[in-house]
Design an enzyme around this catalytic site. Structure first.
Site, mmCIF file in Angstrom:
data_model
loop_
_atom_site.group_PDB
_atom_site.id
_atom_site.type_symbol
_atom_site.label_atom_id
_atom_site.label_comp_id
_atom_site.label_asym_id
_atom_site.label_seq_id
_atom_site.Cartn_x
_atom_site.Cartn_y
_atom_site.Cartn_z
ATOM 1 N N SER A 16 0.594 -5.262 -1.852
ATOM 2 C CA SER A 16 -0.757 -4.770 -2.147
ATOM 3 C C SER A 16 -1.079 -4.912 -3.634
ATOM 4 O O SER A 16 -2.251 -5.087 -4.005
ATOM 5 C CB SER A 16 -0.913 -3.322 -1.703
ATOM 6 O OG SER A 16 0.019 -2.476 -2.337
ATOM 7 N N CYS A 100 -1.013 3.010 12.946
ATOM 8 C CA CYS A 100 -1.331 3.229 11.529
ATOM 9 C C CYS A 100 -2.448 2.298 11.084
ATOM 10 O O CYS A 100 -3.348 2.690 10.338
ATOM 11 C CB CYS A 100 -0.101 2.972 10.655
ATOM 12 S SG CYS A 100 1.078 4.327 10.603
ATOM 13 N N CYS A 197 6.223 4.308 9.754
ATOM 14 C CA CYS A 197 5.015 4.096 8.961
ATOM 15 C C CYS A 197 4.573 5.376 8.255
ATOM 16 O O CYS A 197 4.337 6.396 8.902
ATOM 17 C CB CYS A 197 3.906 3.591 9.879
ATOM 18 S SG CYS A 197 2.354 3.259 9.042
#
Length: 375
Positions: A16, A100, A197
């Site tokens: 990310s 998720c 997650c």
């Protein structure tokens, strides 16, 4: 001229981080959002949210973007974790990463991003999308097949995919780390996250025992022989080899034991010897609660490919409708398909969608009764 605003989900990981950097380099107005989604044991050694937030903030500072921290713990518990516990209690093995994405990263996060004036959202997933004004948005595999994450994204809708960007879809993982290192991003050498997650990597049985009671019972062979005792059916999954506590030989063979099924009525764990045992392989895999990314199923029956587990390669199959679900008949039997996991379908590089793997179409006979194999 107003720049297009992209709100990026920043986890504090390298993927990310590089996604945000790439978008900033392309000239977008980039805003980072860090999601905190678990609070039950915030002081636990396995919860890394504080460290991850610090890493995300450090990356945002290097890139030169704003970062906001938001708390979706209530949404996660209601939409993901409650489902997770229900499935385990019922003998299934859920995949929380899929929920998720559909319920948190592309629903709660997407809704919040819109309040920040987002035109688009972006994540560090390895996937691609194509948009055609005359047709639906398509989800495509990443170019790096070893990192492709469309399996986890297959339940997204058209409204969730339409604003989504996946800047890493055309990159190999090594290139992502090279970019992070070259640009001095603090996460360039950070280990990829693993485990449940948003909850992290932790001793699974100890964690699950906080929420579900231990219900010990017999470990049996398909022929009815008792070979051990399990700690609770929820703690085991189909194909599991480690942690069974079964020693010695049976029938003169030293082959390892594998979980082949669960007899919920008798609270019995069914085990077999050897990776090649027939009860661990299934040619027909049925799934229910089927979701199609385009909003409509393809014309069935159809020749497609499918995955029954994330790490397994695509396998050729014939897919047909079957009542409220579908059945994939594979050219080569698949190893240990597991109820609660997902059957994800592909037409070449295009991810079509998928469904939750149902109980097998066959059962194994014990001497005195039938054992339904929840596998």
């Amino acid at each position: 001229m107003r720049r297009e605003r992209v709100v990026v989900g920043m986890s504090g990981g390298v993927d990310s981080s590089v996604a945000a950097w790439l978008l900033k380099e392309e000239g977008y107005d980039v805003v980072g959002v860090f999601m905190k989604n678990w609070e039950d044991d915030d002081d636990d050694a396995y919860c890394s949210s504080r460290e991850d937030l610090v890493d995300a903030a450090s990356v945002a500072d290097v890139i030169g973007i704003d970062l906001e921290a938001v708390n979706f713990a209530a949404e996660y518990r209601e939409r993901v974790f409650a489902h997770f516990l229900r499935d385990y209690a019922a003998g299934r093995t859920p995949n929380p990463d899929v929920l998720c994405n559909s319920e948190i990263k592309f629903r709660a996060f997407l809704d919040h991003a819109m309040t920040l004036g987002a035109d688009r959202i972006a994540t560090g997933h390895y996937a691609r999308v194509t948009r055609d004004a005359s047709g639906p948005v398509e989800l495509l595999k990443a170019l790096d097949a070893s990192k492709d994450q469309t399996y986890f994204l297959h339940r997204l809708t058209q409204s969730q995919l339409a604003p989504a960007m996946f800047p890493l879809g055309d990159l190999a993982k090594r290139d992502v780390r090279d970019i992070a290192r070259r640009e001095g991003l603090p996460t360039h050498a950070k280990r990829d996250s693993t485990g449940i997650c948003f909850i992290g990597e932790r001793p699974f049985r100890e964690f699950l025992a906080r929420y579900l009671p231990r219900t010990p019972g017999p470990i049996v062979t398909p022929e009815g022989s008792v070979v051990g005792e399990h700690q609770g059916l929820a703690y085991y999954t189909i194909g599991q080899r480690q942690g069974l506590g079964i020693g010695g030989q049976r029938d003169g063979e030293a082959l390892p034991w594998y979980v082949a099924g669960k007899d919920m009525a008798r609270n019995a764990l069914v085990v077999v010897q050897g990776h090649a045992h027939r009860l661990l392989h299934r040619r027909d895999v049925r799934s229910i609660d089927v979701h199609w990314i385009s909003g409509a199923p393809p014309r069935l029956p159809a020749r497609l490919s499918a995955k029954t587990r994330y790490r397994m390669p695509d396998a050729a199959c014939e897919v047909r409708a079957d009542g409220d679900g579908i059945v994939a008949t594979f050219d080569v039997p698949q190893w240990a398909p597991t109820p609660g996991q997902f059957l994800v379908l592909y037409d070449g590089d295009v991810c079509l969608g998928g469904g939750v793997i149902d109980a097998p179409l066959e059962v194994a006979r014990l001497p005195s009764e039938r054992v339904a194999l929840v596998s």
